[in-house]
Design a protein around this motif. Structure first.
Motif, PDB file in Angstrom:
ATOM      1  N   TRP A 186      35.787  53.107  27.780  1.00 33.23           N
ATOM      2  CA  TRP A 186      35.599  52.360  26.556  1.00 33.23           C
ATOM      3  C   TRP A 186      34.498  51.326  26.720  1.00 33.23           C
ATOM      4  O   TRP A 186      34.351  50.722  27.774  1.00 33.23           O
ATOM      5  CB  TRP A 186      36.898  51.661  26.157  1.00 33.23           C
ATOM      6  N   VAL A 187      33.748  51.109  25.653  1.00 33.26           N
ATOM      7  CA  VAL A 187      32.685  50.109  25.623  1.00 33.26           C
ATOM      8  C   VAL A 187      33.093  49.031  24.635  1.00 33.26           C
ATOM      9  O   VAL A 187      33.431  49.323  23.491  1.00 33.26           O
ATOM     10  CB  VAL A 187      31.334  50.739  25.182  1.00 33.26           C
ATOM     11  N   GLN A 188      33.067  47.774  25.091  1.00 36.34           N
ATOM     12  CA  GLN A 188      33.355  46.656  24.197  1.00 36.34           C
ATOM     13  C   GLN A 188      32.066  46.284  23.495  1.00 36.34           C
ATOM     14  O   GLN A 188      31.074  45.941  24.132  1.00 36.34           O
ATOM     15  CB  GLN A 188      33.903  45.460  24.964  1.00 36.34           C
ATOM     16  N   LEU A 189      32.076  46.366  22.186  1.00 36.42           N
ATOM     17  CA  LEU A 189      30.865  46.135  21.409  1.00 36.42           C
ATOM     18  C   LEU A 189      30.575  44.673  21.178  1.00 36.42           C
ATOM     19  O   LEU A 189      29.426  44.265  21.108  1.00 36.42           O
ATOM     20  CB  LEU A 189      30.956  46.854  20.066  1.00 36.42           C
ATOM     21  N   SER A 190      31.589  43.864  21.032  1.00 35.48           N
ATOM     22  CA  SER A 190      31.342  42.459  20.719  1.00 35.48           C
ATOM     23  C   SER A 190      31.346  41.631  21.993  1.00 35.48           C
ATOM     24  O   SER A 190      31.999  41.964  22.971  1.00 35.48           O
ATOM     25  CB  SER A 190      32.388  41.942  19.741  1.00 35.48           C
ATOM     26  N   THR A 191      30.607  40.561  21.951  1.00 37.22           N
ATOM     27  CA  THR A 191      30.614  39.591  23.036  1.00 37.22           C
ATOM     28  C   THR A 191      31.026  38.264  22.440  1.00 37.22           C
ATOM     29  O   THR A 191      31.170  38.131  21.222  1.00 37.22           O
ATOM     30  CB  THR A 191      29.211  39.449  23.673  1.00 37.22           C
ATOM     31  N   ARG A 192      31.177  37.268  23.270  1.00 38.54           N
ATOM     32  CA  ARG A 192      31.593  35.974  22.720  1.00 38.54           C
ATOM     33  C   ARG A 192      30.497  35.323  21.890  1.00 38.54           C
ATOM     34  O   ARG A 192      30.724  34.330  21.241  1.00 38.54           O
ATOM     35  CB  ARG A 192      32.072  35.052  23.835  1.00 38.54           C
ATOM     36  N   TRP A 193      29.286  35.901  21.904  1.00 36.46           N
ATOM     37  CA  TRP A 193      28.189  35.359  21.114  1.00 36.46           C
ATOM     38  C   TRP A 193      28.082  36.021  19.740  1.00 36.46           C
ATOM     39  O   TRP A 193      27.318  35.599  18.910  1.00 36.46           O
ATOM     40  CB  TRP A 193      26.861  35.534  21.853  1.00 36.46           C
ATOM     41  N   ASP A 194      28.824  37.105  19.524  1.00 37.01           N
ATOM     42  CA  ASP A 194      28.740  37.825  18.262  1.00 37.01           C
ATOM     43  C   ASP A 194      29.615  37.179  17.190  1.00 37.01           C
ATOM     44  O   ASP A 194      30.647  36.582  17.486  1.00 37.01           O
ATOM     45  CB  ASP A 194      29.212  39.286  18.428  1.00 37.01           C
ATOM     46  N   TRP A 195      29.213  37.375  15.943  1.00 38.88           N
ATOM     47  CA  TRP A 195      30.056  36.986  14.812  1.00 38.88           C
ATOM     48  C   TRP A 195      31.204  37.980  14.738  1.00 38.88           C
ATOM     49  O   TRP A 195      31.036  39.157  15.006  1.00 38.88           O
ATOM     50  CB  TRP A 195      29.269  37.063  13.512  1.00 38.88           C
ATOM     51  N   LEU A 196      32.368  37.500  14.369  1.00 36.96           N
ATOM     52  CA  LEU A 196      33.492  38.418  14.180  1.00 36.96           C
ATOM     53  C   LEU A 196      33.128  39.450  13.123  1.00 36.96           C
ATOM     54  O   LEU A 196      32.558  39.126  12.091  1.00 36.96           O
ATOM     55  CB  LEU A 196      34.750  37.651  13.734  1.00 36.96           C
ATOM     56  N   GLY A 197      33.428  40.684  13.376  1.00 33.22           N
ATOM     57  CA  GLY A 197      33.154  41.737  12.410  1.00 33.22           C
ATOM     58  C   GLY A 197      31.701  42.145  12.345  1.00 33.22           C
ATOM     59  O   GLY A 197      31.292  42.818  11.400  1.00 33.22           O
ATOM     60  N   SER A 198      30.887  41.741  13.316  1.00 30.06           N
ATOM     61  CA  SER A 198      29.461  42.062  13.234  1.00 30.06           C
ATOM     62  C   SER A 198      29.152  43.502  13.633  1.00 30.06           C
ATOM     63  O   SER A 198      28.069  43.983  13.391  1.00 30.06           O
ATOM     64  CB  SER A 198      28.639  41.099  14.103  1.00 30.06           C
TER      65      SER A 198
END
Length: 193
Positions: free
Chosen positions: A156-168
């Motif tokens: 699995w690849v996590q798409l969001s990081t802590r720098w991303d907007w939620l739902g981006s």
């Protein structure tokens, strides 16, 4: 010493004489790594079974799923020095583009990754990075870094990081994760938003 070595190339690898860099990744003992490894050198080609397996999953999906030409451990050579400028874990070649996939399972060194990404860019290659660490990297257009994790249900690849907007990120299971084969195919077909 690190800055001086960058400018003057003071240190070379014992195994092949190639220039080396001093790596000081967080949580690791400082050590030397090849800047570019000549094809006749086996000095830093030791890979874990997990690293090889993930490279195979990426290469298989790029070749069969996305129908790109694929090469593992692909090199780009400097025409003058005949030394490798870069070596990609998996290089996918399309009709108008080249994408290097890098799997970094040990502690990732953001500075080293940025330097390698710059060499890819100079060669007209787009780099995508998969890391195991969860310490967080700013995944940007210039340096796309994604966490990869393996479970009994797949990779699995996590798409969001802590720098991303939620739902981006779109096309996720609601928690920001995508199966690795689906991610590779989406990245190569420009469907990764």
């Amino acid at each position: 010493m690190r800055a001086r070595n960058r400018k003057e190339k003071l240190f070379t690898a014992k195994c092949c004489g190639a220039p080396v860099s001093i790596r000081t990744a967080e949580g690791k003992v400082p050590h030397f790594v090849h800047l570019s490894t000549p094809t006749n050198c086996d000095g830093d080609k030791r890979e874990t079974p997990e690293h090889r397996r993930l490279k195979y999953v990426i290469a298989e999906q790029a070749m069969r799923g996305a129908e790109w030409e694929v090469d593992t451990e692909a090199f780009q050579f400097d025409p003058v020095t005949k030394r490798a400028l870069w070596r990609a874990d998996v290089l996918a070649l399309g009709s108008k583009a080249a994408v290097a996939f890098e799997v970094q399972l040990s502690n990732a060194d953001f500075e080293h990754m940025s330097e390698r990404q710059d060499r890819y860019k100079e060669s007209g290659v787009r780099g995508l990075w998969f890391v195991r660490t969860r310490k967080g990297f700013p995944s940007t257009k210039e340096l796309p870094v994604f966490t990869v994790d393996s479970t009994e249900h797949g990779d699995w690849v996590q798409l969001s990081t802590r720098w991303d907007w939620l739902g981006s990120w779109s096309r996720t299971n609601g928690e920001g994760w995508m199966e690795l084969p689906e991610f590779v195919e989406a990245a190569l077909s420009k469907r990764l938003k």
